[in-house]
Motif scaffolding. Structure first.
Motif, short mmCIF file in Angstrom:
data_model
loop_
_atom_site.label_atom_id
_atom_site.label_comp_id
_atom_site.label_asym_id
_atom_site.label_seq_id
_atom_site.Cartn_x
_atom_site.Cartn_y
_atom_site.Cartn_z
N GLY A 8 76.60 11.06 38.54
CA GLY A 8 76.88 10.77 37.01
C GLY A 8 75.82 10.38 36.27
O GLY A 8 76.02 10.24 34.81
N GLY A 9 74.46 10.28 36.62
CA GLY A 9 73.51 9.70 35.64
C GLY A 9 73.20 11.11 35.02
O GLY A 9 73.48 12.42 34.93
N GLY A 10 72.08 10.99 34.08
CA GLY A 10 71.40 12.00 33.20
C GLY A 10 71.13 11.43 31.99
O GLY A 10 70.75 10.37 31.55
N LEU A 11 70.87 12.65 31.00
CA LEU A 11 70.57 12.29 29.53
C LEU A 11 71.65 12.22 28.49
O LEU A 11 72.65 13.14 28.41
N VAL A 12 71.70 11.24 27.91
CA VAL A 12 72.63 11.03 26.65
C VAL A 12 72.02 10.31 25.57
O VAL A 12 71.03 9.58 25.57
N GLN A 13 72.67 10.88 24.39
CA GLN A 13 72.22 10.27 22.99
C GLN A 13 72.69 8.64 23.06
O GLN A 13 73.61 8.29 23.53
N ALA A 14 71.96 7.98 22.31
CA ALA A 14 72.40 6.53 21.75
C ALA A 14 73.64 6.60 21.41
O ALA A 14 73.99 7.62 20.51
N GLY A 15 74.48 5.62 21.81
CA GLY A 15 75.97 5.62 21.23
C GLY A 15 76.72 6.37 22.45
O GLY A 15 78.06 6.03 22.05
N GLY A 16 76.34 7.15 23.18
CA GLY A 16 77.15 7.90 24.01
C GLY A 16 77.47 7.17 25.47
O GLY A 16 77.30 5.86 25.40
N SER A 17 78.26 8.01 26.18
CA SER A 17 78.67 7.28 27.35
C SER A 17 78.44 8.16 28.69
O SER A 17 78.19 9.19 28.61
N LEU A 18 78.26 7.46 29.66
CA LEU A 18 78.20 7.80 31.06
C LEU A 18 79.09 7.20 31.90
O LEU A 18 79.30 6.01 32.10
N ARG A 19 79.50 7.88 32.93
CA ARG A 19 80.23 7.16 34.18
C ARG A 19 79.54 7.42 35.35
O ARG A 19 79.51 8.64 35.73
N LEU A 20 79.15 6.57 36.19
CA LEU A 20 78.22 6.63 37.28
C LEU A 20 79.45 6.31 38.26
O LEU A 20 80.25 5.33 38.38
N SER A 21 79.11 7.18 39.48
CA SER A 21 80.01 6.94 40.77
C SER A 21 78.98 6.62 41.86
O SER A 21 77.88 7.15 41.84
#
Length: 117
Positions: A8-21
């Motif tokens: 679930g990792g990766g690149l995201v812009q500031a203010g964005g969301s990610l969900r790690l599993s």
């Protein structure tokens, strides 16, 4: 020892969301500690979030309500929902499971999160 695989990792812009599993190779329903930490090269590993044996939850001071740790015992999986990400959250994130107090905890291989400004 339990095997752990993060995703679930990766690149995201500031203010964005990610969900790690974090998928475990065996049941986590009776684990005494489930958690996420993060570490940059040359720095100490720091706590991100932890579920304790009494189901209480601890978060690192920097989280400030932005992250949520959870578990799905049926899927043997731990999650870390990360919202309102900041560039300083860029790091390698590791999950951990400690099944019993007298057994050292297991760690995943780590997954990179990069937050662009």
């Amino acid at each position: 020892q339990v095997q752990l695989v993060e995703s679930g990792g990766g690149l995201v812009q500031a203010g964005g969301s990610l969900r790690l599993s974090c998928a475990a190779s065996e049941s986590i329903s009776s684990a005494v500690v489930l958690g996420w930490s993060r570490q940059r090269p040359g720095e100490q590993r720091e706590l991100v979030a932890r579920i304790n044996s009494d189901d209480s939850i601890n978060y690192g001071d920097f989280v400030k309500g932005r992250f949520t740790i959870s578990r799905d015992n049926a899927k043997n999986t731990i999650y870390l929902q990360m919202d309102n990400l900041r560039p300083e959250d860029s790091n390698v994130y590791y999950c951990t499971v400690r099944q019993k107090w007298h057994i050292p905890g297991s760690w995943g291989q780590g997954i990179r999160v990069t937050v662009s400004s």
